[in-house]
Motif scaffolding. Structure first.
Motif, PDB file in Angstrom:
ATOM      1  N   GLY A  36      98.478  22.681 100.782  1.00 20.85           N
ATOM      2  CA  GLY A  36      98.867  23.247  99.489  1.00 20.85           C
ATOM      3  C   GLY A  36      98.121  24.535  99.182  1.00 20.85           C
ATOM      4  O   GLY A  36      98.712  25.514  98.722  1.00 20.85           O
ATOM      5  N   ILE A  37      96.822  24.552  99.462  1.00 20.49           N
ATOM      6  CA  ILE A  37      96.015  25.757  99.248  1.00 20.49           C
ATOM      7  C   ILE A  37      96.518  26.891 100.140  1.00 20.49           C
ATOM      8  O   ILE A  37      96.643  28.045  99.704  1.00 20.49           O
ATOM      9  CB  ILE A  37      94.532  25.478  99.527  1.00 20.49           C
ATOM     10  CG1 ILE A  37      93.952  24.503  98.496  1.00 20.49           C
ATOM     11  CG2 ILE A  37      93.732  26.772  99.536  1.00 20.49           C
ATOM     12  CD1 ILE A  37      93.941  25.023  97.079  1.00 20.49           C
ATOM     13  N   LYS A  38      96.817  26.566 101.393  1.00 22.84           N
ATOM     14  CA  LYS A  38      97.323  27.588 102.318  1.00 22.84           C
ATOM     15  C   LYS A  38      98.643  28.165 101.820  1.00 22.84           C
ATOM     16  O   LYS A  38      98.858  29.385 101.879  1.00 22.84           O
ATOM     17  CB  LYS A  38      97.506  26.987 103.709  1.00 22.84           C
ATOM     18  CG  LYS A  38      96.210  26.665 104.431  1.00 22.84           C
ATOM     19  CD  LYS A  38      96.484  26.063 105.806  1.00 22.84           C
ATOM     20  CE  LYS A  38      95.194  25.775 106.566  1.00 22.84           C
ATOM     21  NZ  LYS A  38      95.470  25.144 107.888  1.00 22.84           N
ATOM     22  N   LEU A  39      99.531  27.296 101.316  1.00 21.31           N
ATOM     23  CA  LEU A  39     100.820  27.777 100.826  1.00 21.31           C
ATOM     24  C   LEU A  39     100.642  28.655  99.597  1.00 21.31           C
ATOM     25  O   LEU A  39     101.331  29.666  99.433  1.00 21.31           O
ATOM     26  CB  LEU A  39     101.733  26.589 100.498  1.00 21.31           C
ATOM     27  CG  LEU A  39     103.201  26.927 100.234  1.00 21.31           C
ATOM     28  CD1 LEU A  39     103.841  27.540 101.473  1.00 21.31           C
ATOM     29  CD2 LEU A  39     103.975  25.683  99.806  1.00 21.31           C
ATOM     30  N   ILE A  40      99.697  28.294  98.737  1.00 11.91           N
ATOM     31  CA  ILE A  40      99.408  29.113  97.556  1.00 11.91           C
ATOM     32  C   ILE A  40      98.910  30.487  97.971  1.00 11.91           C
ATOM     33  O   ILE A  40      99.324  31.523  97.415  1.00 11.91           O
ATOM     34  CB  ILE A  40      98.368  28.416  96.652  1.00 11.91           C
ATOM     35  CG1 ILE A  40      98.985  27.168  96.005  1.00 11.91           C
ATOM     36  CG2 ILE A  40      97.860  29.363  95.571  1.00 11.91           C
ATOM     37  CD1 ILE A  40      97.975  26.294  95.289  1.00 11.91           C
ATOM     38  N   ILE A  41      98.026  30.535  98.962  1.00 11.11           N
ATOM     39  CA  ILE A  41      97.504  31.825  99.446  1.00 11.11           C
ATOM     40  C   ILE A  41      98.637  32.690  99.981  1.00 11.11           C
ATOM     41  O   ILE A  41      98.701  33.897  99.696  1.00 11.11           O
ATOM     42  CB  ILE A  41      96.442  31.590 100.541  1.00 11.11           C
ATOM     43  CG1 ILE A  41      95.199  30.937  99.934  1.00 11.11           C
ATOM     44  CG2 ILE A  41      96.077  32.909 101.231  1.00 11.11           C
ATOM     45  CD1 ILE A  41      94.172  30.506 100.964  1.00 11.11           C
ATOM     46  N   ILE A  42      99.539  32.082 100.732  1.00 14.13           N
ATOM     47  CA  ILE A  42     100.676  32.825 101.286  1.00 14.13           C
ATOM     48  C   ILE A  42     101.525  33.419 100.170  1.00 14.13           C
ATOM     49  O   ILE A  42     101.897  34.601 100.212  1.00 14.13           O
ATOM     50  CB  ILE A  42     101.525  31.913 102.189  1.00 14.13           C
ATOM     51  CG1 ILE A  42     100.749  31.575 103.469  1.00 14.13           C
ATOM     52  CG2 ILE A  42     102.856  32.578 102.547  1.00 14.13           C
ATOM     53  CD1 ILE A  42     101.367  30.470 104.298  1.00 14.13           C
ATOM     54  N   THR A  43     101.828  32.618  99.155  1.00 13.95           N
ATOM     55  CA  THR A  43     102.676  33.105  98.057  1.00 13.95           C
ATOM     56  C   THR A  43     101.971  34.200  97.254  1.00 13.95           C
ATOM     57  O   THR A  43     102.616  35.155  96.818  1.00 13.95           O
ATOM     58  CB  THR A  43     103.081  31.949  97.119  1.00 13.95           C
ATOM     59  OG1 THR A  43     101.901  31.275  96.646  1.00 13.95           O
ATOM     60  CG2 THR A  43     103.940  30.933  97.853  1.00 13.95           C
TER      61      THR A  43
END
Length: 224
Positions: free
Chosen positions: A65-72
């Motif tokens: 989830g943290i990785k996806l937030i960083i990507i967005t």
């Protein structure tokens, strides 16, 4: 492109994921509040898991989830920049001074500032659409590969989108947005209970959205 099939498949997928599975629904509601978990679950949905995955491996969910937030967030940066430019194009020229004797005077005519600002607004819309489509495919590519760097392989993303067609991708995302917005709008019109139902259905909307964009991603083979 069969947008209706995408909607139907996403609805069936969401129904199977939640209907009668009240513990999973409750856990997903909690995950919406502790939002990295719901993003991490979205990664598993976009990974193509069918039926919908169980909520397990909470540490992995949180990290994904943290990785996806960083990507967005990274993909949102150019949109934020272009969102600021129209205001800068208008206010900076019209607030500059030229002669101390007469006080503040605009370097450019305010009307020209408005024209320039409108030009930047048009540019912003184009950038927002392009980056939005890129970010959508980047999220799914990360989910399928498990590697963050894959989300920023712009050439691969452009090639994939090109296979499907930019217009097809744009229309597909508009269809998704409109479909979700209509349901949410109808619920908002219902006094009190509508807002409660909307809150309870948040996991459904999220799963539906992630499944839909996963189907869009699958509509053409992804480059290696």
């Amino acid at each position: 492109m069969d947008y209706i099939r995408f909607l139907g498949d996403s609805f069936d997928y969401t129904k199977e994921a939640l209907w009668g599975r009240w513990v999973r629904w409750l856990l997903l509601l909690i995950s919406v509040v502790i939002f990295p978990f719901i993003y991490g679950y979205g990664v598993r949905v976009m990974n193509g898991a069918k039926p919908a995955p169980e909520l397990e491996g909470w540490v992995g969910l949180f990290i994904d989830g943290i990785k996806l937030i960083i990507i967005t967030v990274v993909y949102a940066i150019p949109i934020w920049i272009f969102a600021f430019l129209p205001f800068a194009a208008y206010f900076i020229p019209t607030s500059a001074t030229v002669t101390p004797a007469t006080g503040p005077e605009p370097l450019f005519d305010p009307g020209m500032g408005i024209v320039v600002a409108l030009g930047f607004i048009a540019l912003f819309l184009v950038v927002a659409i392009v980056v939005g489509i890129l970010a959508t495919f980047a999220m799914v590519r990360f989910s399928r590969t498990g590697r963050m760097r894959e989300a920023f392989r712009i050439r691969a993303l452009l090639a994939h989108i090109g296979k499907i067609g930019w217009l097809n991708c744009f229309i597909a995302l508009v269809v998704l947005t409109v479909a979700v917005a209509i349901v949410e709008f109808i619920l908002v019109l219902v006094p009190i209970i509508g807002a409660i139902i909307l809150l309870l259905l948040m996991p459904a909307f999220i799963i539906f959205t992630y499944r839909y964009i996963a189907l869009l991603y699958e509509s053409a083979p992804a480059p290696a």
